[in-house]
Structures are given as C-alpha cells and as structure tokens.
Design a protein around this motif. Sequence first.
Motif, PDB file in Angstrom:
ATOM      1  N   SER A  16      56.848  19.659  -9.842  1.00  8.94           N
ATOM      2  CA  SER A  16      56.126  18.664 -10.546  1.00  8.94           C
ATOM      3  C   SER A  16      54.828  18.414  -9.888  1.00  8.94           C
ATOM      4  CB  SER A  16      57.234  17.430 -10.512  1.00  8.94           C
ATOM      5  OG  SER A  16      58.224  17.604 -11.080  1.00  8.94           O
ATOM      6  N   VAL A  17      54.009  18.032 -10.542  1.00  8.14           N
ATOM      7  CA  VAL A  17      52.767  17.621 -10.218  1.00  8.14           C
ATOM      8  C   VAL A  17      52.310  16.069 -11.068  1.00  8.14           C
ATOM      9  CG1 VAL A  17      50.248  17.952 -10.053  1.00  8.14           C
ATOM     10  CG2 VAL A  17      51.843  19.515  -9.434  1.00  8.14           C
ATOM     11  N   ARG A  18      51.558  15.416 -10.447  1.00  9.65           N
ATOM     12  CA  ARG A  18      51.111  14.218 -10.890  1.00  9.65           C
ATOM     13  C   ARG A  18      49.628  14.119 -10.886  1.00  9.65           C
ATOM     14  NH1 ARG A  18      54.037   9.842 -12.705  1.00  9.65           N
ATOM     15  NH2 ARG A  18      52.716   7.715 -12.990  1.00  9.65           N
ATOM     16  N   LEU A  19      49.033  14.013 -12.018  1.00  8.18           N
ATOM     17  CA  LEU A  19      47.534  13.849 -11.916  1.00  8.18           C
ATOM     18  C   LEU A  19      47.148  12.524 -12.456  1.00  8.18           C
ATOM     19  CD1 LEU A  19      46.444  16.960 -13.903  1.00  8.18           C
ATOM     20  CD2 LEU A  19      46.986  16.764 -11.552  1.00  8.18           C
ATOM     21  N   SER A  20      45.935  12.037 -11.888  1.00  6.05           N
ATOM     22  CA  SER A  20      45.324  10.682 -12.027  1.00  6.05           C
ATOM     23  C   SER A  20      44.089  10.770 -12.609  1.00  6.05           C
ATOM     24  CB  SER A  20      45.587   9.692 -10.789  1.00  6.05           C
ATOM     25  OG  SER A  20      46.711   9.446 -10.426  1.00  6.05           O
ATOM     26  N   ARG A  71      58.012  17.876 -21.040  1.00  7.98           N
ATOM     27  CA  ARG A  71      57.900  18.242 -19.700  1.00  7.98           C
ATOM     28  C   ARG A  71      56.865  17.441 -19.140  1.00  7.98           C
ATOM     29  NH1 ARG A  71      55.963  23.067 -18.142  1.00  7.98           N
ATOM     30  NH2 ARG A  71      54.913  23.537 -20.195  1.00  7.98           N
ATOM     31  N   PHE A  72      55.627  17.052 -19.910  1.00  8.17           N
ATOM     32  CA  PHE A  72      54.699  16.071 -19.541  1.00  8.17           C
ATOM     33  C   PHE A  72      54.796  14.769 -20.004  1.00  8.17           C
ATOM     34  CE2 PHE A  72      51.302  19.691 -18.880  1.00  8.17           C
ATOM     35  CZ  PHE A  72      52.427  20.546 -18.075  1.00  8.17           C
ATOM     36  N   MET A  87      53.489  15.760 -14.682  1.00  8.38           N
ATOM     37  CA  MET A  87      53.945  17.133 -15.077  1.00  8.38           C
ATOM     38  C   MET A  87      55.203  17.675 -14.523  1.00  8.38           C
ATOM     39  SD  MET A  87      50.199  18.813 -15.512  1.00  8.38           S
ATOM     40  CE  MET A  87      49.895  18.967 -13.865  1.00  8.38           C
ATOM     41  N   ASN A  88      56.190  17.865 -15.255  1.00  5.14           N
ATOM     42  CA  ASN A  88      57.443  18.428 -14.565  1.00  5.14           C
ATOM     43  C   ASN A  88      58.021  19.738 -15.019  1.00  5.14           C
ATOM     44  OD1 ASN A  88      57.680  15.716 -13.309  1.00  5.14           O
ATOM     45  ND2 ASN A  88      58.904  15.237 -15.042  1.00  5.14           N
TER      46      ASN A  88
END
Length: 129
Positions: A16-20, A71-72, A87-88
């Motif tokens: 997973s990633v987390r965007l800001s 997923r997102f 985002m998973n």
Amino acid sequence: VLVQESGGGSVQTGGSVRLSCVVSGGLFSTYLIGWFRQAPGRQVPGEEREFVTFINWSGGSTDYADSVKGRFTISRDNARDTVELQMNNLKPEDTGVYYCAASERYNEYAVRDWDYDYWGQGTQVTVSS
C-alpha cells in the motif's frame, strides 16, 4: 495556484501507498481534484496520462478507472486544502508517475486531462513483483 504531491515510493506487489496532494493559492473547496498517472514508456500522443480517479468539490462524488476500482480510495479535507489517495493491493502495472490536478472549470465531473487547469510535478510509485 500550486499543486504539490507527496508520498510516492517503492513497494512490493500487494503493498500500500498513500499519496497526498496540497493545493494552495486558489479556492480549493471549489475545485474538482483528480489523479492521473503516466506509466514508464507511455508515449501515445494525447494518451500519455491515464485517468485514475477524481473527487468533486464537496467530496460527495468520486469516480475511478476500472483498473483501480476496489483498490484505490480518494478523499479530501477542504479545511486542510488536501486530497489523499489511498492505494492498496498494488500491482506492478500501477507503476508510474502519479499526478494530482485541479479543475477550476469543472467541479462535478472530469476524466480527461485537458479538463484540468493546474498540475503538480508528479510523484513516482514503483511496484515490484
């Protein structure tokens, strides 16, 4: 108006990633915010950037590309002028530069890159198998 992404990185498949995305200098609460991505080597004129998702001005409406549905998740905080993209279950085909964009002209629906007025510089997401 300045658009600034953060949070990219490298993960393995399934991670997973987390965007800001922070938008400053304008009326953030009136903007529709979208995320696009450009995969490595994608050079088809007019199709370099692939639509990923958007969220309307109030946060009450969202849309996702079929490839990321389920997923997102996109969300926004109008008090902090920020949009986040969670985002998973990432896949190698999610690899690319992710761009945040703001639309001043459209506040309910926008899936084409030319619908957007302000763009960030992009942040790299790399998913390895």
